[in-house]
Design a protein around this motif. Sequence first.
Motif, short mmCIF file in Angstrom:
data_model
loop_
_atom_site.label_atom_id
_atom_site.label_comp_id
_atom_site.label_asym_id
_atom_site.label_seq_id
_atom_site.Cartn_x
_atom_site.Cartn_y
_atom_site.Cartn_z
N ARG A 102 -6.48 70.57 61.50
CA ARG A 102 -5.18 71.27 61.53
C ARG A 102 -5.38 72.75 61.22
O ARG A 102 -6.09 73.12 60.29
CB ARG A 102 -4.22 70.63 60.53
CG ARG A 102 -4.74 70.50 59.10
CD ARG A 102 -4.01 71.38 58.16
NE ARG A 102 -4.43 71.18 56.77
CZ ARG A 102 -3.87 71.77 55.76
NH1 ARG A 102 -2.88 72.60 55.95
NH2 ARG A 102 -4.31 71.58 54.53
N ARG A 103 -4.73 73.56 62.01
CA ARG A 103 -4.73 75.01 61.79
C ARG A 103 -3.31 75.49 61.50
O ARG A 103 -2.96 76.62 61.81
CB ARG A 103 -5.34 75.73 63.00
CG ARG A 103 -6.81 75.43 63.22
CD ARG A 103 -7.71 75.81 62.04
NE ARG A 103 -7.67 77.23 61.79
CZ ARG A 103 -8.63 78.09 62.14
NH1 ARG A 103 -9.72 77.66 62.75
NH2 ARG A 103 -8.52 79.37 61.86
N ILE A 104 -2.50 74.61 60.92
CA ILE A 104 -1.18 75.01 60.45
C ILE A 104 -1.07 74.67 58.97
O ILE A 104 -1.72 73.75 58.48
CB ILE A 104 -0.04 74.32 61.24
CG1 ILE A 104 0.01 72.83 60.99
CG2 ILE A 104 -0.18 74.59 62.72
CD1 ILE A 104 1.17 72.14 61.67
N ASP A 105 -0.29 75.45 58.24
CA ASP A 105 -0.14 75.25 56.80
C ASP A 105 0.57 73.94 56.49
O ASP A 105 1.38 73.44 57.28
CB ASP A 105 0.62 76.42 56.17
CG ASP A 105 -0.28 77.63 55.94
OD1 ASP A 105 -1.51 77.45 56.00
OD2 ASP A 105 0.26 78.73 55.69
N ASP A 106 0.31 73.43 55.29
CA ASP A 106 0.87 72.15 54.83
C ASP A 106 2.38 72.08 55.01
O ASP A 106 2.92 71.06 55.44
CB ASP A 106 0.55 71.93 53.34
CG ASP A 106 -0.89 72.17 52.98
OD1 ASP A 106 -1.37 73.30 53.23
OD2 ASP A 106 -1.53 71.26 52.44
N ASP A 107 3.07 73.16 54.67
CA ASP A 107 4.54 73.17 54.67
C ASP A 107 5.14 72.79 56.03
O ASP A 107 6.26 72.31 56.11
CB ASP A 107 5.07 74.55 54.28
CG ASP A 107 4.92 74.81 52.79
OD1 ASP A 107 4.59 73.85 52.07
OD2 ASP A 107 5.13 75.95 52.37
N PHE A 108 4.38 73.05 57.09
CA PHE A 108 4.93 72.86 58.44
C PHE A 108 4.47 71.56 59.10
O PHE A 108 4.86 71.27 60.22
CB PHE A 108 4.53 74.05 59.33
CG PHE A 108 5.12 75.35 58.87
CD1 PHE A 108 6.38 75.74 59.27
CD2 PHE A 108 4.40 76.19 58.03
CE1 PHE A 108 6.94 76.94 58.84
CE2 PHE A 108 4.94 77.39 57.58
CZ PHE A 108 6.21 77.77 57.99
N ILE A 109 3.66 70.77 58.39
CA ILE A 109 2.96 69.68 59.09
C ILE A 109 3.82 68.44 59.31
O ILE A 109 3.60 67.69 60.26
CB ILE A 109 1.65 69.34 58.36
CG1 ILE A 109 0.62 68.80 59.35
CG2 ILE A 109 1.87 68.37 57.21
CD1 ILE A 109 -0.80 69.09 59.00
N ASP A 110 4.82 68.21 58.46
CA ASP A 110 5.68 67.05 58.62
C ASP A 110 7.08 67.39 58.12
O ASP A 110 7.32 67.45 56.91
CB ASP A 110 5.12 65.84 57.86
CG ASP A 110 5.94 64.57 58.10
OD1 ASP A 110 7.08 64.66 58.62
OD2 ASP A 110 5.45 63.49 57.76
N PRO A 111 8.04 67.62 59.03
CA PRO A 111 9.39 68.02 58.61
C PRO A 111 10.11 66.94 57.79
O PRO A 111 11.09 67.24 57.11
CB PRO A 111 10.11 68.29 59.93
CG PRO A 111 9.33 67.57 60.97
CD PRO A 111 7.91 67.54 60.50
N ALA A 112 9.62 65.70 57.83
CA ALA A 112 10.25 64.64 57.04
C ALA A 112 9.88 64.73 55.56
O ALA A 112 10.57 64.17 54.71
CB ALA A 112 9.84 63.27 57.59
N VAL A 113 8.79 65.46 55.24
CA VAL A 113 8.29 65.53 53.86
C VAL A 113 8.34 66.94 53.31
O VAL A 113 8.70 67.16 52.14
CB VAL A 113 6.84 64.99 53.78
CG1 VAL A 113 6.30 65.09 52.35
CG2 VAL A 113 6.78 63.56 54.27
N PHE A 114 8.00 67.93 54.12
CA PHE A 114 7.93 69.31 53.65
C PHE A 114 9.11 70.11 54.22
O PHE A 114 10.24 69.77 53.95
CB PHE A 114 6.56 69.90 54.01
CG PHE A 114 5.42 69.11 53.41
CD1 PHE A 114 5.22 69.06 52.04
CD2 PHE A 114 4.55 68.39 54.22
CE1 PHE A 114 4.18 68.33 51.48
CE2 PHE A 114 3.50 67.66 53.68
CZ PHE A 114 3.32 67.62 52.30
N ARG A 115 8.87 71.14 55.00
CA ARG A 115 9.97 71.95 55.50
C ARG A 115 10.73 71.23 56.62
O ARG A 115 10.16 70.99 57.70
CB ARG A 115 9.44 73.28 56.03
CG ARG A 115 9.05 74.25 54.94
CD ARG A 115 8.62 75.59 55.48
NE ARG A 115 9.62 76.22 56.32
CZ ARG A 115 9.69 77.53 56.53
NH1 ARG A 115 8.82 78.33 55.92
NH2 ARG A 115 10.60 78.04 57.32
N PRO A 116 12.00 70.90 56.39
CA PRO A 116 12.75 70.16 57.41
C PRO A 116 13.01 70.97 58.67
O PRO A 116 13.31 70.40 59.73
CB PRO A 116 14.06 69.81 56.70
CG PRO A 116 14.17 70.77 55.57
CD PRO A 116 12.78 71.11 55.16
#
Length: 477
Positions: A278-292
């Motif tokens: 993955r070349r994206i930050d954690d916050d963006f990887i799963d909208p159900a858990v991190f940033r909606p």
Amino acid sequence: MELENYDPGDFYDEWFLAKGQPRPFIEPLLQRVRSLPAGELQQRQKTAQQVMFNIGATFTVYGAAEGTERIMPFDILPRVIPAQEWQALERGLKQRIAALNTFIADVYSDQKIIKDGVIPRELIESSKGYLRPCHNLKPPGGIWCHITGTDLVRDHDGTFYVLEDNLRCPSGVSYVLENRRVMKSTFPLVFKELHIQPVDEYPSHLLETLLNLAPPGLPDVTVVVLTPGMYNSAYFEHSFLAQQMGVTLVEGRDLVVADGYLQMRTTKGLKRVDVVYRRIDDDFIDPAVFRPDSMLGVRGLMEVYRQGRVAIANALGTGVADDKVIYAYVPQMIRYYLSEEPLLPNVPTYLCWEPQQLDHVLKNLDSLVVKSANESGGYGMLIGCQSTAEQRAEFAERIKANPRNYIAQPTLSLSRVPTLLGNEIVGCHVDLRPYILYGKEIYVHPGGLTRVAMKRGSLVVNSSQGGGSKDTWVLNE
């Protein structure tokens, strides 16, 4: 030749011991450069930059008025590191990565380092990179930081210091590979004369590291590189590495969680994905858990990951060790987890959350470098000796408003390397980012990205702030 009058001054120079006195291992290169006809070096520099343009080695500067996409500036005079010096760096980097990996595993499980009072709980829990959903995760083999870029600087006495650790999505290795390709075509004879360690094996080492994460016994492992897309600053690198490894480059919209697995949409239907670089930050990887509001990740990916049905490199949650305040405690981590003394020292660091150290920082802003705990790319930083009174006053207010978010360090006399600026050869400041892969064992790629401040007198090497890069030659014994 301009090098005849080159003066290293009071800085540590990677080529010269003193004016007119080159370091012994530089002599073969120096002879070759001196033998070039007048104007030839400048011509080769232009050719090298044109090659960079032709292959599309670009990066993006967000919000730049003159356009966002730029070619990475490249300097044709390389940085050279002798074998013995590199071996010492290699040992220090392996030690550091081993300790950092153990630390990340610990803070998301037993938290022994907190319970034993080595690092205050509030520092970890207030870190932006600390992700509670990652508690009790079990990445394959207990490895969290599979790919690391560690920034090193050399001070005026020749000592290497660790400036920071990059453990989420470290970038820049594509320029290491392309810089070498350009230099080989520009100085083919020098590579025949000098015993320079090759760098072109990185993609195969990276692929091996990623394949190591797949569950054993799979007949056909599918690896993908997950990119935010073509507007990301490092998109060139994402596509380059995917192509070099022979794997698929995907965006979040190409993936879906179905039947309990991460799957990739293809022209033949869904195909299971086993490993995600993955070349994206954690916050963006799963909208159900991190940033909606994230449009970049994959809904449900975290649950599949937690169940061990897909591997992710780097593991989610590694950003806790990217925090520049946590960085200050890495020497303690090494002693605590490994019972060893650190082989590579940190830059001396003041923690603004401690009242006495805060007071010292505020009184000495004109001589310190102040950094925000979670910024990168040269942003959120004050270089005291190059700042105005107004800038220092503004930064003082920022620090007092949120002391946890700032550290301060003395202004180091970064080492310099001769650099071609126009028709002059000038000593420019550099840092070094070696790349470390953690698979079955820890592997340190020879050399790394030498970033150079391509403005006379500047200490800022970041490409987004006007810096460029050089090829880094590690010599064999």
